[in-house]
Scaffold this motif. Structure first.
Motif, PDB file in Angstrom:
ATOM      1  N   LEU A 118      50.004  31.938  70.708  1.00 16.77           N
ATOM      2  CA  LEU A 118      50.978  30.950  70.247  1.00 16.77           C
ATOM      3  C   LEU A 118      51.146  31.079  68.737  1.00 16.77           C
ATOM      4  CD1 LEU A 118      52.674  28.443  71.168  1.00 16.77           C
ATOM      5  CD2 LEU A 118      50.683  27.049  70.537  1.00 16.77           C
ATOM      6  N   LEU A 119      52.382  31.317  68.286  1.00 13.88           N
ATOM      7  CA  LEU A 119      52.624  31.425  66.856  1.00 13.88           C
ATOM      8  C   LEU A 119      54.038  30.991  66.516  1.00 13.88           C
ATOM      9  CD1 LEU A 119      53.027  35.143  65.683  1.00 13.88           C
ATOM     10  CD2 LEU A 119      53.132  34.493  68.061  1.00 13.88           C
ATOM     11  N   SER A 120      54.273  30.726  65.230  1.00 14.21           N
ATOM     12  CA  SER A 120      55.549  30.201  64.755  1.00 14.21           C
ATOM     13  C   SER A 120      55.994  30.945  63.507  1.00 14.21           C
ATOM     14  CB  SER A 120      55.416  28.708  64.416  1.00 14.21           C
ATOM     15  OG  SER A 120      56.565  28.226  63.750  1.00 14.21           O
ATOM     16  N   GLN A 121      57.311  31.104  63.369  1.00 11.40           N
ATOM     17  CA  GLN A 121      57.875  31.766  62.199  1.00 11.40           C
ATOM     18  C   GLN A 121      57.610  31.004  60.899  1.00 11.40           C
ATOM     19  OE1 GLN A 121      62.035  32.403  63.039  1.00 11.40           O
ATOM     20  NE2 GLN A 121      61.628  33.774  64.763  1.00 11.40           N
ATOM     21  N   ILE A 122      57.257  29.726  60.979  1.00 10.10           N
ATOM     22  CA  ILE A 122      56.970  28.952  59.770  1.00 10.10           C
ATOM     23  C   ILE A 122      55.828  29.571  58.973  1.00 10.10           C
ATOM     24  CG2 ILE A 122      55.291  27.388  60.849  1.00 10.10           C
ATOM     25  CD1 ILE A 122      57.964  26.260  58.345  1.00 10.10           C
ATOM     26  N   ASP A 123      54.957  30.335  59.635  1.00 10.77           N
ATOM     27  CA  ASP A 123      53.761  30.869  58.979  1.00 10.77           C
ATOM     28  C   ASP A 123      53.981  32.215  58.300  1.00 10.77           C
ATOM     29  OD1 ASP A 123      52.048  28.742  59.626  1.00 10.77           O
ATOM     30  OD2 ASP A 123      51.647  29.572  61.612  1.00 10.77           O
ATOM     31  N   LEU A 124      55.180  32.755  58.349  1.00 11.68           N
ATOM     32  CA  LEU A 124      55.375  34.098  57.803  1.00 11.68           C
ATOM     33  C   LEU A 124      55.146  34.156  56.295  1.00 11.68           C
ATOM     34  CD1 LEU A 124      58.366  35.543  59.852  1.00 11.68           C
ATOM     35  CD2 LEU A 124      56.034  36.433  59.726  1.00 11.68           C
ATOM     36  N   VAL A 125      55.592  33.152  55.556  1.00 15.61           N
ATOM     37  CA  VAL A 125      55.434  33.201  54.092  1.00 15.61           C
ATOM     38  C   VAL A 125      53.950  33.277  53.716  1.00 15.61           C
ATOM     39  CG1 VAL A 125      55.843  32.021  51.903  1.00 15.61           C
ATOM     40  CG2 VAL A 125      57.603  31.979  53.681  1.00 15.61           C
ATOM     41  N   ALA A 126      53.150  32.346  54.212  1.00 14.28           N
ATOM     42  CA  ALA A 126      51.720  32.338  53.863  1.00 14.28           C
ATOM     43  C   ALA A 126      51.004  33.565  54.413  1.00 14.28           C
ATOM     44  CB  ALA A 126      51.070  31.064  54.392  1.00 14.28           C
ATOM     45  N   SER A 127      51.434  34.048  55.570  1.00 13.51           N
ATOM     46  CA  SER A 127      50.790  35.224  56.155  1.00 13.51           C
ATOM     47  C   SER A 127      51.054  36.464  55.311  1.00 13.51           C
ATOM     48  CB  SER A 127      51.297  35.432  57.585  1.00 13.51           C
ATOM     49  OG  SER A 127      50.950  34.336  58.405  1.00 13.51           O
ATOM     50  N   PHE A 128      52.286  36.630  54.836  1.00 11.25           N
ATOM     51  CA  PHE A 128      52.587  37.766  53.966  1.00 11.25           C
ATOM     52  C   PHE A 128      51.854  37.631  52.631  1.00 11.25           C
ATOM     53  CE2 PHE A 128      56.667  38.496  56.442  1.00 11.25           C
ATOM     54  CZ  PHE A 128      56.232  39.697  56.972  1.00 11.25           C
ATOM     55  N   ALA A 129      51.709  36.420  52.133  1.00 14.67           N
ATOM     56  CA  ALA A 129      50.958  36.225  50.889  1.00 14.67           C
ATOM     57  C   ALA A 129      49.524  36.703  51.058  1.00 14.67           C
ATOM     58  CB  ALA A 129      50.991  34.753  50.483  1.00 14.67           C
TER      59      ALA A 129
END
Length: 514
Positions: free
Chosen positions: A382-393
């Protein structure tokens, strides 16, 4: 402009150690209105998507991944900022003359990559506003506020969508191929004297006729939302949109092949009006919508071929996804409903674009990075696109400014298939701002006064009800509300949603932290 959100200490992101190999190029291929069941690798019937299939076969195909909202503007806003769109009152579906919804003072995904030494670009559909204030843009001059203020070094975009004026491309804040003999005027309030409209002049709709709405200004024989005058040689032809954005994307890749780049490549193909290039038209038994999916796949193939020819495909992290679920009749007479021939755009899911049911926000998500040591194959995390910014950081070892991307958390190991621990919950936003909270086991939908069927435009289920709803997600099709059978679970999830709504992450139990 204050975002009125205090970032709690628990939401601060800790940089991860960058990978030993060179920084990967990052390419987000973001489709529009592409459903969970619209790709061959997700079980689609009647349409071939060999290029997307190739990415899936050599990467990770997620089956439990979500866009943030069931419509375009809020979904894109949240993904690019790590800030839930429902926290802002001005993030609904934007008109073509909207002012910038992402404000220059906000930290964006592009800012993150730029701070890490990347060259950044946005190509294709934007739909997040341009200029400072709605309706005040001078489309005949350089826009004083555009994507360069949001961290993008280069941009070649549509201001909104193909069904909304202005029907011109904007390159680095200026109308591309500007025609001084045909100055541009845009209004979403009234028509310009003497200009034909789809409502009064339906005989001029020689490419696509409207079924509802989309009957204001006529461009390229297709009715639009909003009124526009002028444009001349700068006006796009819908059948050439995919070719144009793909060509500009290829040029950018070639120019930056020797240094890390970030590209946000947002296609329009599957969104109305569906009018693909003639080399795709008539090739699919589902008609124009099927042809548009094939055209999308072609664009993906062109980018893959370019990366391979330049020898940089292996170290390019590619994410293929969509902004929300599918829709069939969304205002144009393209017979998308009549020509399904057994195809299910949302696959086994209930609902569609605009809906709180799973079909509204559960979308295809495919991740590939040959040099990234991914754990390939189907993945149900289960995952969400909202986390892409922090994940790329975290991936790049970048510290984000305090207060930025307050709703985004580092889940990069999920995105790379290295950790199959579910996100404890994800938030889904419906058309009317009603929210749902999905956990691995349950889905809670708050009570809403919004009707069960969308009252205007597309005739689709909203997923809303005047009572709280609870669905057991072991049953993929949401047809049984079990809220009265599990009142304790309803209470717990309602409280969790309220804590998240208040951004009070510090109050969440450890098991409920993202």
């Amino acid at each position: 402009m204050s975002l009125a959100v205090t970032t709690p200490a628990i939401a601060q992101k800790t940089p991860a150690t960058p990978p030993k190999q060179a920084k990967p190029n990052v390419l987000i291929i973001y489709a529009d209105d592409l459903g969970y069941g619209d790709l061959e690798c997700y079980g689609a019937k009647n349409v071939a998507t060999p290029n997307v299939n190739h990415i899936a076969q050599n990467g990770i195909r997620f089956t439990n991944a979500y866009a943030v909202a069931a419509t375009s503007t809020p979904s894109r806003y949240a993904m690019l900022t790590g800030h839930y769109s429902w926290r802002r009152p001005d993030t609904d579906i934007a008109p073509g003359n909207a002012g910038m919804i992402i404000r220059p003072e906000q930290y964006t995904m592009a800012d993150l990559f730029k701070s890490a030494g990347y060259t950044t670009c946005a190509i294709g559909k934007w739909h997040l506003g341009l200029g400072d204030e709605t309706g005040t843009q001078d489309w005949n001059a350089q826009l004083p506020a555009a994507l360069g203020d949001l961290g993008f070094d280069y941009s070649y975009i549509m201001a909104a969508t193909a069904d909304r004026v202005p029907c011109v491309f904007i390159e680095n804040g200026h109308v591309a191929n500007y025609d001084p003999s045909a100055p541009i005027e845009v209004s979403y309030k009234k028509n310009f004297p003497g200009e034909p409209t789809g409502k009064k002049n339906p005989e001029l709709l020689y490419n696509l006729k409207s079924t509802f709405g989309h009957n204001m200004s006529i461009v390229n024989g297709i009715g639009r939302i909003g009124y526009m005058k002028g444009g001349g040689k700068a006006l796009w032809k819908d059948e050439n949109i995919a070719d144009s954005i793909t060509a500009h994307a290829i040029d950018f890749i070639k120019e930056n092949a020797d240094k890390p780049f970030f590209m946000y490549f947002a296609t329009n193909d599957v969104h109305v009006p569906r009018f693909p290039h003639e080399r795709f038209r008539g090739k699919n038994k589902m008609g124009l919508r099927g042809d548009a999916i094939a055209q999308f796949d072609w664009s993906v193939g062109q980018l893959l071929s370019t990366l391979k020819e330049l020898g940089i495909l292996d170290n390019t992290l590619i994410i293929v996804s969509s902004d929300n679920g599918p829709i069939l009749n969304d205002g144009y007479d393209d017979h998308a409903e009549e020509l399904l021939n057994g195809h299910s755009p949302a696959g086994p899911l209930r609902g569609s674009k605009y809906s709180l049911y799973e079909g509204g926000t559960r979308v295809p998500v495919i991740v590939s990075w040959p040099a990234g040591n991914l754990k390939k194959g189907e993945n149900s995390t289960l995952l969400s696109q909202i986390d892409l910014v922090a994940s790329f950081a975290a991936l790049l070892g970048q510290r984000m400014p305090s207060g930025s991307a307050p709703d985004s958390f580092n889940r990069m190991d999920n995105w790379l298939g290295r950790d199959n621990t579910d996100r404890p919950w994800i938030i889904q936003q419906g058309y009317d701002h009603t929210l749902a909270l999905r956990t691995p086991k349950w889905k809670y939908v708050e009570a809403s006064s919004y009707p069960a069927m969308k009252p205007k435009g597309a005739c689709v289920e909203t997923g809303c009800a005047p009572v709280q709803q609870l669905f057991d997600m072991s049953q993929i099709y949401e047809d049984k509300n079990v809220a009265t059978q599990y009142p304790d679970e309803v209470g717990r999830l309602h409280l969790l949603l309220e804590l998240i709504r208040s951004c009070d992450y510090n109050e969440l139990p450890p098991a409920d932290m993202p």
